[in-house]
Design a protein around this motif. Sequence first.
Motif, PDB file in Angstrom:
ATOM      1  N   UNK A 105       0.848  -1.190   0.000  1.00  0.00           N
ATOM      2  CA  UNK A 105       0.000   0.000   0.000  1.00  0.00           C
ATOM      3  C   UNK A 105       0.885   1.242   0.000  1.00  0.00           C
ATOM      4  N   UNK A 109      -2.369   5.067   2.279  1.00  0.00           N
ATOM      5  CA  UNK A 109      -3.502   4.431   1.605  1.00  0.00           C
ATOM      6  C   UNK A 109      -3.961   3.170   2.317  1.00  0.00           C
ATOM      7  N   UNK A 110      -5.269   2.921   2.238  1.00  0.00           N
ATOM      8  CA  UNK A 110      -5.815   1.643   2.695  1.00  0.00           C
ATOM      9  C   UNK A 110      -6.466   0.919   1.513  1.00  0.00           C
ATOM     10  N   UNK A 112      -6.328  -1.378  -1.118  1.00  0.00           N
ATOM     11  CA  UNK A 112      -5.575  -2.510  -1.661  1.00  0.00           C
ATOM     12  C   UNK A 112      -6.052  -2.858  -3.079  1.00  0.00           C
ATOM     13  N   UNK A 116      -3.414  -3.193  -6.139  1.00  0.00           N
ATOM     14  CA  UNK A 116      -3.321  -4.391  -6.987  1.00  0.00           C
ATOM     15  C   UNK A 116      -3.479  -4.023  -8.463  1.00  0.00           C
ATOM     16  N   UNK A 144       2.274 -13.169   3.172  1.00  0.00           N
ATOM     17  CA  UNK A 144       1.245 -12.171   3.498  1.00  0.00           C
ATOM     18  C   UNK A 144       1.629 -11.192   4.604  1.00  0.00           C
ATOM     19  N   UNK A 145       2.645 -11.506   5.378  1.00  0.00           N
ATOM     20  CA  UNK A 145       3.048 -10.555   6.421  1.00  0.00           C
ATOM     21  C   UNK A 145       3.589  -9.268   5.802  1.00  0.00           C
ATOM     22  N   UNK A 147       2.198  -7.702   3.145  1.00  0.00           N
ATOM     23  CA  UNK A 147       1.174  -7.090   2.293  1.00  0.00           C
ATOM     24  C   UNK A 147       1.160  -5.560   2.386  1.00  0.00           C
ATOM     25  N   UNK A 148       1.221  -5.042   3.588  1.00  0.00           N
ATOM     26  CA  UNK A 148       1.086  -3.593   3.756  1.00  0.00           C
ATOM     27  C   UNK A 148       2.263  -2.841   3.150  1.00  0.00           C
ATOM     28  N   UNK A 149       3.467  -3.351   3.375  1.00  0.00           N
ATOM     29  CA  UNK A 149       4.637  -2.545   3.049  1.00  0.00           C
ATOM     30  C   UNK A 149       5.425  -2.987   1.823  1.00  0.00           C
ATOM     31  N   UNK A 154       0.429 -11.940  -2.913  1.00  0.00           N
ATOM     32  CA  UNK A 154       0.893 -12.863  -1.877  1.00  0.00           C
ATOM     33  C   UNK A 154       0.771 -14.337  -2.263  1.00  0.00           C
ATOM     34  N   UNK A 158      -2.527 -16.452  -6.952  1.00  0.00           N
ATOM     35  CA  UNK A 158      -2.814 -15.075  -7.363  1.00  0.00           C
ATOM     36  C   UNK A 158      -1.771 -14.606  -8.394  1.00  0.00           C
TER      37      UNK A 158
END
Lengths: 278, 278
Positions: A105, A109-110, A112, A116, A144-145, A147-149, A154, A158
């Motif tokens: 992100x 921002x939130x 996602x 993507x 997935x840990x 994902x935010x940064x 993940x 996908x």
Amino acid sequence: MMQRFAINTATLGFQCSIEESIEAIAAHGFGGIAPWRREIEGQNVSTIAKRIRDAGLKVTGYCRSTYLPSLTREGLQANIEGNRRALDDAAVLGADSFVIVVGGLPKGSKDIVTARAHAVEGTAQLLEHGKKLGVKIALEPLHPVYTAERSCLTLLSEALDMCRQIEGAVAVPSLGVCLDVYHIWWDPNLKRDIARAGLEKRIFGFHVCDWLVPTADVLNDRGMMGDGVIDIPSIRAEVEKAGYRGLIEVEIFSERNWWKQPVAEILKVCGERLATSV
Amino acid sequence: MMQRFAINTATLGFQCSIEESIEAIAAHGFGGIAPWRREIEGQNVSTIAKRIRDAGLKVTGYCRSTYLPSLTREGLQANIEGNRRALDDAAVLGADSFVIVVGGLPKGSKDIVTARAHAVEGTAQLLEHGKKLGVKIALEPLHPVYTAERSCLTLLSEALDMCRQIEGAVAVPSLGVCLDVYHIWWDPNLKRDIARAGLEKRIFGFHVCDWLVPTADVLNDRGMMGDGVIDIPSIRAEVEKAGYRGLIEVEIFSERNWWKQPVAEILKVCGERLATSV
């Protein structure tokens, strides 16, 4: 036998110059190297490329993309441009693929969904550029840990869906995935998705390290193969059953332990563990 | 309006007795409480249950299972037995469900296949016991960062598959899932899988907190709603669209921040953020 394996220079903790890394990795009998942009950019890339070839090493992957998602269209385009130049360098290096970590992100921002979408749009543009240069693109789905940064991409499934979406179903893909046991070992669909990646001819790279218990820092406390809980031989068997014949690359981020060791010691232990625990 | 929300006592950092927690949570107008076994076991459970009822609170979930996977069959059976007694207490408490966190790899094991098999076998036995008691079982898939040490069950789709495998397709399930935004927000299939969980009538609980950037400690550095990067209102909308009408529970593990605040302050901010950021 070490010819089957490659060393990602991050494993050595960037303690020495790229020239010294090339020499040490070749001297220990490994077959390939994966350099980082921080070691290459601003230097004479052709000279480094020749040095790698002269040492008898292949370049597995060139690490790695600038993160793609941005708060603005202009920011996205700037991120893509930066990666375009890195792709040029990957071509000069003769890298088997350019590794894309798509990014997480954007700060503040939130959203996602948009992150993507930016990852898809940026990768599509870079794939076009890579095709002209003859450099394959390897998407690396991260744990997935991150994902935010670091990566809103993940799951392996996908990443494969994204390849299909961007490139379509083709006989000889230029867009594929880089599998790192650290990022994918926990996935309940791993076996299924590795088989699918093989069928779709999209396995462009395979990285090993280990998941330590406990893990002090999810970014830089990764383990040497055999020191953690990942059943690496099982995953390797699935990857090879899926048809992967490329080099197996060691990539270990270990601020607390291995990066404090001399380069020769790290490489020696990598060699031992590749023989016993991979 | 706070009646729609519940407080998991872990949010209060176990600073006070269960009696004080009950009183404070009710005084702040919340509609429910989710206690932990450490607050209940070895005490007069009926007395605590009456106290909760008298305070006008529902018990959403009773936290939580002993981890199931073991290196031995005897170990697995012992883990199941421990949970059976906890289920008895959940029945006395009138808990809407007993929360199962299945557990990760037993110490010394790299065998995730067997760990998953133990999780299925243990849950199946506990479901039988729960049905006799009239207590539903809520499987809580955890974020993949916890795979090694806490839960080899990670994806929501995987949890729903496990429900189906154990209970079959039934009109009124006794086995379902507990959704915690912290564990599932990153999942690219989240929207699809929440809808599926709703169709299958398996959403037994919904937990909120936030993912901080940076996260200092993935276990105990969770954020207050609004302080992180999770788009909680979007996820809540999906969960409610899927038919969930139960309480929304706040569960925040925050060693560095909230657990150092007075209970009244934590509850006040929870109330504010539930109104603005959920």
